[in-house]
Design an enzyme around this catalytic site. Structure first.
Site, mmCIF file in Angstrom:
data_model
loop_
_atom_site.group_PDB
_atom_site.id
_atom_site.type_symbol
_atom_site.label_atom_id
_atom_site.label_comp_id
_atom_site.label_asym_id
_atom_site.label_seq_id
_atom_site.Cartn_x
_atom_site.Cartn_y
_atom_site.Cartn_z
ATOM 1 N N ALA A 29 -13.325 29.067 -15.343
ATOM 2 C CA ALA A 29 -13.951 27.754 -15.184
ATOM 3 C C ALA A 29 -14.332 27.113 -16.509
ATOM 4 C CB ALA A 29 -15.149 27.857 -14.260
ATOM 5 N N ARG A 31 -12.544 26.837 -19.306
ATOM 6 C CA ARG A 31 -11.489 26.443 -20.248
ATOM 7 C C ARG A 31 -11.608 24.949 -20.579
ATOM 8 N NH1 ARG A 31 -6.013 25.025 -17.673
ATOM 9 N NH2 ARG A 31 -6.930 24.240 -15.768
ATOM 10 N N CYS A 52 -6.806 -9.446 0.184
ATOM 11 C CA CYS A 52 -6.684 -8.131 0.848
ATOM 12 C C CYS A 52 -6.021 -8.302 2.209
ATOM 13 C CB CYS A 52 -8.067 -7.516 1.003
ATOM 14 S SG CYS A 52 -8.078 -6.111 2.146
ATOM 15 N N CYS A 55 -8.499 -7.403 5.247
ATOM 16 C CA CYS A 55 -9.707 -8.158 5.580
ATOM 17 C C CYS A 55 -9.467 -9.056 6.802
ATOM 18 C CB CYS A 55 -10.157 -9.017 4.382
ATOM 19 S SG CYS A 55 -11.170 -8.103 3.182
ATOM 20 N N ASP A 78 2.933 -1.864 9.156
ATOM 21 C CA ASP A 78 4.037 -2.790 8.910
ATOM 22 C C ASP A 78 5.222 -2.109 8.216
ATOM 23 O OD1 ASP A 78 2.376 -4.791 10.005
ATOM 24 O OD2 ASP A 78 1.501 -5.227 8.041
ATOM 25 N N HIS A 114 -15.130 -5.287 3.125
ATOM 26 C CA HIS A 114 -14.205 -4.810 2.093
ATOM 27 C C HIS A 114 -14.880 -3.918 1.052
ATOM 28 C CE1 HIS A 114 -10.471 -5.226 -0.277
ATOM 29 N NE2 HIS A 114 -11.233 -5.368 -1.351
ATOM 30 N N ASN A 154 -6.454 8.314 3.207
ATOM 31 C CA ASN A 154 -6.318 8.483 1.761
ATOM 32 C C ASN A 154 -7.326 7.561 1.120
ATOM 33 O OD1 ASN A 154 -4.045 10.192 1.943
ATOM 34 N ND2 ASN A 154 -2.700 8.431 2.201
ATOM 35 N N GLY A 160 -3.249 7.805 -3.938
ATOM 36 C CA GLY A 160 -2.132 6.995 -3.453
ATOM 37 C C GLY A 160 -2.542 5.882 -2.527
ATOM 38 N N SER A 162 -3.331 2.375 -1.548
ATOM 39 C CA SER A 162 -2.894 1.140 -2.179
ATOM 40 C C SER A 162 -3.864 -0.009 -1.942
ATOM 41 C CB SER A 162 -1.494 0.774 -1.674
ATOM 42 O OG SER A 162 -1.394 0.993 -0.290
ATOM 43 N N HIS A 165 -9.868 -1.410 0.692
ATOM 44 C CA HIS A 165 -10.532 -1.746 1.958
ATOM 45 C C HIS A 165 -10.668 -0.456 2.787
ATOM 46 C CE1 HIS A 165 -11.579 -4.920 5.001
ATOM 47 N NE2 HIS A 165 -11.567 -3.801 5.729
ATOM 48 N N HIS A 167 -10.138 2.154 5.177
ATOM 49 C CA HIS A 167 -9.179 2.318 6.276
ATOM 50 C C HIS A 167 -8.551 3.697 6.251
ATOM 51 C CE1 HIS A 167 -6.279 1.630 3.030
ATOM 52 N NE2 HIS A 167 -5.323 2.016 3.850
ATOM 53 N N GLN A 169 -5.313 6.118 8.584
ATOM 54 C CA GLN A 169 -4.041 5.964 9.266
ATOM 55 C C GLN A 169 -3.933 6.956 10.420
ATOM 56 O OE1 GLN A 169 -0.506 5.313 6.847
ATOM 57 N NE2 GLN A 169 -1.702 5.416 4.970
ATOM 58 N N HIS A 282 -7.184 18.058 12.225
ATOM 59 C CA HIS A 282 -6.183 18.897 12.888
ATOM 60 C C HIS A 282 -6.699 19.230 14.279
ATOM 61 C CE1 HIS A 282 -3.985 20.300 9.011
ATOM 62 N NE2 HIS A 282 -3.257 19.434 9.664
ATOM 63 N N LYS A 312 -8.118 18.226 -10.651
ATOM 64 C CA LYS A 312 -7.332 19.447 -10.606
ATOM 65 C C LYS A 312 -5.881 19.069 -10.311
ATOM 66 C CE LYS A 312 -5.675 23.548 -9.667
ATOM 67 N NZ LYS A 312 -5.348 24.494 -10.750
ATOM 68 N N PHE A 313 -4.962 19.544 -11.128
ATOM 69 C CA PHE A 313 -3.552 19.282 -10.896
ATOM 70 C C PHE A 313 -2.929 20.438 -10.124
ATOM 71 C CE2 PHE A 313 -4.505 16.441 -14.342
ATOM 72 C CZ PHE A 313 -3.693 15.340 -14.096
HETATM 73 O O1 LIG Z 1 0.893 4.472 3.682
HETATM 74 P P1 LIG Z 1 0.412 4.157 2.293
HETATM 75 O O2 LIG Z 1 -1.096 4.151 2.208
HETATM 76 O O3 LIG Z 1 1.032 2.933 1.699
HETATM 77 O O4 LIG Z 1 0.951 5.359 1.395
HETATM 78 C C1 LIG Z 1 0.215 6.503 1.051
HETATM 79 O O5 LIG Z 1 0.036 7.386 2.153
HETATM 80 C C2 LIG Z 1 1.219 7.930 2.738
HETATM 81 C C3 LIG Z 1 0.794 8.924 3.812
HETATM 82 O O6 LIG Z 1 -0.001 9.979 3.291
HETATM 83 C C4 LIG Z 1 2.098 8.596 1.685
HETATM 84 O O7 LIG Z 1 3.331 8.939 2.273
HETATM 85 C C5 LIG Z 1 2.338 7.676 0.479
HETATM 86 O O8 LIG Z 1 3.028 8.392 -0.520
HETATM 87 C C6 LIG Z 1 0.993 7.188 -0.051
HETATM 88 O O9 LIG Z 1 1.182 6.336 -1.151
HETATM 89 O O1 LIG Z 2 -2.365 25.865 -17.788
HETATM 90 P P1 LIG Z 2 -2.553 24.411 -18.087
HETATM 91 O O2 LIG Z 2 -1.313 23.755 -18.626
HETATM 92 O O3 LIG Z 2 -3.773 24.111 -18.903
HETATM 93 O O4 LIG Z 2 -2.851 23.757 -16.652
HETATM 94 C C1 LIG Z 2 -1.926 23.150 -15.807
HETATM 95 O O5 LIG Z 2 -1.037 24.089 -15.212
HETATM 96 C C2 LIG Z 2 -1.620 25.076 -14.360
HETATM 97 C C3 LIG Z 2 -0.520 25.889 -13.734
HETATM 98 O O6 LIG Z 2 0.381 25.100 -12.988
HETATM 99 C C4 LIG Z 2 -2.499 24.438 -13.280
HETATM 100 O O7 LIG Z 2 -3.225 25.439 -12.604
HETATM 101 C C5 LIG Z 2 -3.489 23.426 -13.868
HETATM 102 O O8 LIG Z 2 -4.175 22.748 -12.825
HETATM 103 C C6 LIG Z 2 -2.723 22.412 -14.736
HETATM 104 O O9 LIG Z 2 -3.620 21.479 -15.313
#
Ligand SMILES: O=P(O)(O)O[C@H]1O[C@H](CO)[C@@H](O)[C@H](O)[C@H]1O
Ligand SMILES: O=P(O)(O)O[C@H]1O[C@H](CO)[C@@H](O)[C@H](O)[C@H]1O
Lengths: 340, 340
Positions: A29, A31, A52, A55, A78, A114, A154, A160, A162, A165, A167, A169, A282, A312-313
């Protein structure tokens, strides 16, 4: 008794609902962060935005005009990912397998305001959203050829979304999506073996352990599941198993709305930002089966890790191996609990 | 003969390697984008950056000094997610299941030149990276308690990469991560039933169909798998099954390096940007079993969808349901092929 190994050393935890594992690296934690920071918008939004498309009274891209709605407003997407009446087909060509998938995608505006998110809404207004979810699940689930109804939201540009507002899905379809199929199988296997519900038994164990519970009221638990993937992942579930959200009484719906309110408010306090996440419910498929093994639950998967700008990636290792987390579920639960 | 349904209507496709499905919505490719745009850095980087902890002769956070390396440089991750010698334990407490996970995490610098990526490197220099991967897989795989070696790269800030210096990672561990376990099971089941390799048979079918092949040389195919999830997902695989990358001859290693070079260059051309992705090699576990069912392959999972700044978000529906894509694998393959 706390198992301190789980707070100190790399290990994997088992997700009883999906049958998959998460890699936990508690020692990591600290790093340093040198990667991408998210942009955050701190602009206070107006209650009405004439650009929007969600709205009230505004015109959407396809020319339809939104009604002057006062609480919840629902319409068919849509640009739906699933089509209701497209042709049915099956591809079974050697190792290429495909099947037509039919369905309906709807958008549900939580409020005409909104500027709000669920975290800013009154519990009584969130209850109206819960009611709308119940009605949609019931009515869409009855449509011929629809066997599953996925309710989700979302929230935040980083997820993601867009349009800010408030909402969510509802996508419904003929077959069970991957994640639902896994949970269906795991719950069914347990039910057949023990004649009791997997998630209900788990929640009972959590009520004794107390380590991961963030909030509870009479009917609901808000907790960080033992196998949580996202840094501040949370689950809301009824203490007694219900197959789907239509089984909630009026009182239970109110308690569910309260649970949503409590956790979304805590989230916003955590990093002092309108907290992004994807959430979803679910629940039992609408496939005409008994589905007595099902115990519905709502989960929140928020991407933020350390601040409003550092997420977190889930990339390389996570995509090719397993999800990985640094901060443990127990520490995350404690931090959120302190904000309630 | 092309199945036009697959280009026109919503459907799901089956991933033979994982046993999971992807939802495809080809009719949806024209929906407008109003969401988050990524920032792109167009700064040309210098060949040496004195603040980069991966450049030759620089000091890392833990005080170690990088050698004055000339091609590939490998070291153990200073903030490893997996620990080699942490205690072994097992938690089996009702519905809470956990297990210690031991492992080694390494960083592999592809080149001393800070300004380059694989796309900018000579094939002969990429071949040195391939050799390093082979050596690492072989030597780490022999270590007691290491049963799987995951080679991967996160490229680009949007993929969580914290340093633009060309580098990848190698995480190895005692058990098979989720994704590898699925592929292990699917390949094994097929091998037992047909006495031939799943991926090899699939690649033969693709060589006849030709619709998804982007590039090939004597030993390798570069293609968009039928079940691809990411908009421009690509797989590189040897035409004849090999369990792991150590089975490559010198010539094969060169052809593999060429395939990597070709696809990464095409990626950079696609949206005229240094194309972000996570890539990884799935290959046989080092668990001492025969593993004759395995056919190793490298995959690229790039997030960009429409431009250098608009990515595909795998959020709400994707997290709770199944992965979803708009542009089909066939269209993606054609677009990439045109750039070669
Ligand atoms: O439907 P939206 O809000 O335009 O789109 C968003 O949600 C969808 C459902 O999770 C995803 O597939 C899209 O990649 C994301 O951008
Ligand atoms: O190890 P890095 O490059 O600092 O970190 C990156 O890759 C890792 C492995 O895919 C992931 O767990 C981390 O969330 C990402 O930021």
């Amino acid at each position: 008794m706390k198992n301190t190994n789980l707070q100190d050393y790399s290990h994997k935890r088992y997700n009883i609902l999906t049958g998959e594992w998460v890699l936990v690296s508690p020692h990591r934690a600290k790093r340093p962060w040198q990667g991408q920071n998210e942009e955050i918008s701190t602009n206070k939004r107006p209650s009405y935005d004439n650009s929007c498309y969600l709205c009230a009274t505004n015109t959407r891209i396809n020319g339809e005009v939104n009604p002057d709605y006062k609480d919840v407003f629902i319409f068919t997407n849509d640009f739906a990912a699933l089509q209701k009446d497209s042709p049915k087909f099956n591809v079974n060509n050697g190792l290429l397998k495909a099947q037509s998938e039919n369905g309906i995608c709807k958008v549900i505006c939580f409020s005409p305001d909104h500027s709000k998110s669920l975290a800013d809404m009154e519990v009584s207004d969130i209850k109206k959203v819960v009611h709308a979810w119940q009605k949609e699940y019931a009515s869409i689930g009855k449509i011929e050829g629809i066997n599953y109804v996925q309710i989700f939201e979302n929230k935040g540009a980083v997820m993601g979304c867009s349009n800010p507002h408030p909402h969510g899905q509802i996508w419904s379809q003929s077959s069970l999506p991957n994640e639902v199929d896994k949970k269906d199988q795991q719950q069914l296997a347990y039910y057949k073996e023990k004649n009791s519900r997997l998630l209900e038994d788990y929640l009972q164990q959590e009520q004794v352990a107390k380590e991961r519970i963030i909030f509870e009221n009479n009917h609901f638990l808000v907790l960080t599941p033992f196998w949580a993937i996202w840094p501040f992942e949370v689950m809301i579930a009824p203490k007694k198993a219900q197959k789907n959200i239509t089984e909630m009484t009026e009182t239970e719906a109110l308690h569910f709305a309260e649970a949503i309110s409590v956790i979304t408010k805590a989230y916003d306090k955590l990093f002092n930002t309108s907290f992004p996440y994807s959430s979803g419910i679910h629940q039992a498929p609408t496939n005409g089966k008994e589905n007595n093994h099902w115990h519905w639950h709502m989960s929140f998967y928020p991407p933020l890790l350390r601040s409003a700008t550092v997420k977190k990636f889930m990339v390389g290792y996570e995509m090719f191996g397993s999800p990985q987390r640094d901060i443990t579920a127990e520490i995350a639960a404690n931090r959120l609990k302190d904000l309630i």
